[in-house]
Design an enzyme around this catalytic site. Structure first.
Site, PDB file in Angstrom:
ATOM      1  N   GLU A  25       0.645  -1.261   0.114  1.00  0.00           N
ATOM      2  CA  GLU A  25      -0.089   0.020   0.040  1.00  0.00           C
ATOM      3  C   GLU A  25       1.085   1.109   0.055  1.00  0.00           C
ATOM      4  O   GLU A  25       2.129   1.259   0.313  1.00  0.00           O
ATOM      5  CB  GLU A  25      -0.791   0.127   1.248  1.00  0.00           C
ATOM      6  CG  GLU A  25      -0.227  -0.078   2.312  1.00  0.00           C
ATOM      7  CD  GLU A  25      -1.063   0.798   3.887  1.00  0.00           C
ATOM      8  OE1 GLU A  25      -1.627   1.750   3.334  1.00  0.00           O
ATOM      9  OE2 GLU A  25      -0.913   0.235   4.826  1.00  0.00           O
ATOM     10  N   LYS A 159      -2.924  -1.480  15.920  1.00  0.00           N
ATOM     11  CA  LYS A 159      -2.359  -0.522  16.969  1.00  0.00           C
ATOM     12  C   LYS A 159      -3.460  -0.507  18.030  1.00  0.00           C
ATOM     13  O   LYS A 159      -4.892  -0.539  17.778  1.00  0.00           O
ATOM     14  CB  LYS A 159      -2.266   0.787  16.608  1.00  0.00           C
ATOM     15  CG  LYS A 159      -0.923   0.802  15.446  1.00  0.00           C
ATOM     16  CD  LYS A 159      -0.630   2.098  15.438  1.00  0.00           C
ATOM     17  CE  LYS A 159       0.843   2.270  14.913  1.00  0.00           C
ATOM     18  NZ  LYS A 159       0.645   2.302  13.360  1.00  0.00           N
TER      19      LYS A 159
HETATM   20  N1  PSU Z   1      -2.590   1.879  10.790  1.00  0.00           N
HETATM   21  C1  PSU Z   1      -1.105   1.786  10.877  1.00  0.00           C
HETATM   22  N2  PSU Z   1      -0.535   2.550   9.969  1.00  0.00           N
HETATM   23  C2  PSU Z   1      -0.729   2.689   8.788  1.00  0.00           C
HETATM   24  C3  PSU Z   1      -2.314   2.710   8.754  1.00  0.00           C
HETATM   25  C4  PSU Z   1      -3.234   2.161   9.728  1.00  0.00           C
HETATM   26  O1  PSU Z   1      -0.558   1.258  12.003  1.00  0.00           O
HETATM   27  O2  PSU Z   1      -0.335   3.590   7.979  1.00  0.00           O
HETATM   28  C5  PSU Z   1      -3.062   3.420   7.433  1.00  0.00           C
HETATM   29  C6  PSU Z   1      -3.425   2.220   6.458  1.00  0.00           C
HETATM   30  O3  PSU Z   1      -3.245   2.720   5.259  1.00  0.00           O
HETATM   31  C7  PSU Z   1      -4.845   1.672   6.739  1.00  0.00           C
HETATM   32  C8  PSU Z   1      -5.437   3.162   6.849  1.00  0.00           C
HETATM   33  O4  PSU Z   1      -5.544   1.353   5.960  1.00  0.00           O
HETATM   34  O5  PSU Z   1      -4.319   4.046   7.834  1.00  0.00           O
HETATM   35  C9  PSU Z   1      -6.504   3.285   7.641  1.00  0.00           C
HETATM   36  O6  PSU Z   1      -7.087   4.513   7.899  1.00  0.00           O
HETATM   37  P1  PSU Z   1      -8.753   4.754   8.570  1.00  0.00           P
HETATM   38  O7  PSU Z   1      -8.598   4.484   9.974  1.00  0.00           O
HETATM   39  O8  PSU Z   1      -9.061   6.137   8.429  1.00  0.00           O
HETATM   40  O9  PSU Z   1      -9.572   3.901   7.799  1.00  0.00           O
END
Ligand code: PSU
Ligand code: MN
Length: 300
Positions: A25, A159
């Site tokens: 990604e 996390k």
């Molecule tokens: N969690 C991490 N590192 C990240 C992300 C999540 O520890 O870089 C990023 C990933 O790209 C994940 C996105 O798909 O954040 C999720 O965002 P949201 O919580 O807004 O759905």
């Protein structure tokens, strides 16, 4: 064929010839890590996949086109540009119609990987059910994507900025198999422990590949989550990370951060609060995940 989807020559021939390919990604590059560590890591991840005999396919939206397999110049553009958009599933049509560039989250990367015929994807951590989602309804589109797109995602768990228990409940509702790789406990990204068990433990890439094959033979179109703990030597001190996360959550609350800004805000605050210390774990666990995803891709 889809004329919004541009697959690099290297990835096209690997997919056509049935050789191992691993999707990567780009939000982790643009919003997950600071410059220049993001650039160094993105380049290193591609070389780790290659040395594990898989073709890397980093995915992003560049000027209105889905790109599967980026050039170094494109990876550099995503790393240095502080204003790059963050695209999840719902953002793709608008960003593409507008000819814009964006980094793809886990949900959008899964979609694009699937369109390109790639079935294995490595990342750091996925999004999930946020703490307090009972009030905010903040549940990442990554989970619904796992419920509907046939891509196996290797991550170091989630996390504890998230509610890990509710995230696991939601994955069950969506029919997503959650596999602990070499562990009985679902990992919490920076640490190997979360206090939550996984339903299934597998210990070799061959065993994981066997599950992927069985799922495909059954015609199941949902994804799968492979949770691979951060290596012992790079796990972060639990008490320090818990404090940093609590402080980051307080700051987000007092700054009124909402919606898609929540996760990038928390990630950048945690890096600041730990004075960059958490970044080391972050980089090492992603490298570890790419190695495993490549090994699995070689067995499928
Ligand atoms: N969690 C991490 N590192 C990240 C992300 C999540 O520890 O870089 C990023 C990933 O790209 C994940 C996105 O798909 O954040 C999720 O965002 P949201 O919580 O807004 O759905
Ligand atoms: Mn959200």
């Amino acid at each position: 064929m889809n004329n919004r989807l541009i697959i690099s020559e290297e990835v096209t021939s690997a997919v056509n010839e049935g050789r191992p390919v691993v999707a990567l990604e780009s939000t982790i590059i643009s919003h997950g890590m600071p410059y220049p560590e993001n650039l160094e890591t993105a380049v290193l991840l591609e070389s780790i996949a290659r040395s594990s005999n898989a073709v890397p396919a980093t995915i992003a939206i560049i000027k209105g086109e889905i790109r599967v397999g980026l050039t170094i110049a494109e990876i550099e553009f995503l790393s240095r540009n502080g204003n790059i958009l963050k695209a999840s599933r719902r953002d793709l049509p608008v960003i593409i119609a507008g000819g814009k560039s964006a980094a793809t989250t886990v949900s959008a990367t899964m979609m694009c990987a699937s369109m390109a015929g790639i079935r294995i994807f490595a990342t750091g951590g996925i999004g999930g059910v946020h703490r307090n989602a009972q009030q905010t309804f903040d549940i990442s589109a990554d989970l619904t994507e796992l419920g509907q797109t046939d891509v196996a995602v290797v991550s170091a768990g989630v996390k504890s900025i998230l509610d890990i228990g509710l995230t696991l409940e939601y994955l069950e509702t969506l029919g997503v198999p959650v596999i602990g790789y070499g562990t009985d406990e679902f990992p919490a990204f920076f640490t190997r422990e979360s206090g939550f068990r996984v339903n299934y433990r597998l210990n070799t890439p061959q065993e994981v590949a066997e599950v992927i094959r069985a799922k495909q033979e059954l015609g199941l179109k949902n994804g799968m989550l492979i949770a691979y703990p951060v290596p012992h030597e790079f796990s972060f001190d639990k008490r320090m990370i818990d404090e940093a996360i609590d402080e980051a959550l307080k700051r987000a609350e007092s700054e009124g951060i909402r919606g898609k800004d929540v996760t990038p805000y928390l990630l950048s605050q945690i890096t600041k609060i730990t004075k960059g210390g958490s970044l080391r774990s972050n980089i090492e666990l992603v490298k570890n995940n790419v190695r495993l995803a490549s090994e699995i891709a070689c067995c499928v």
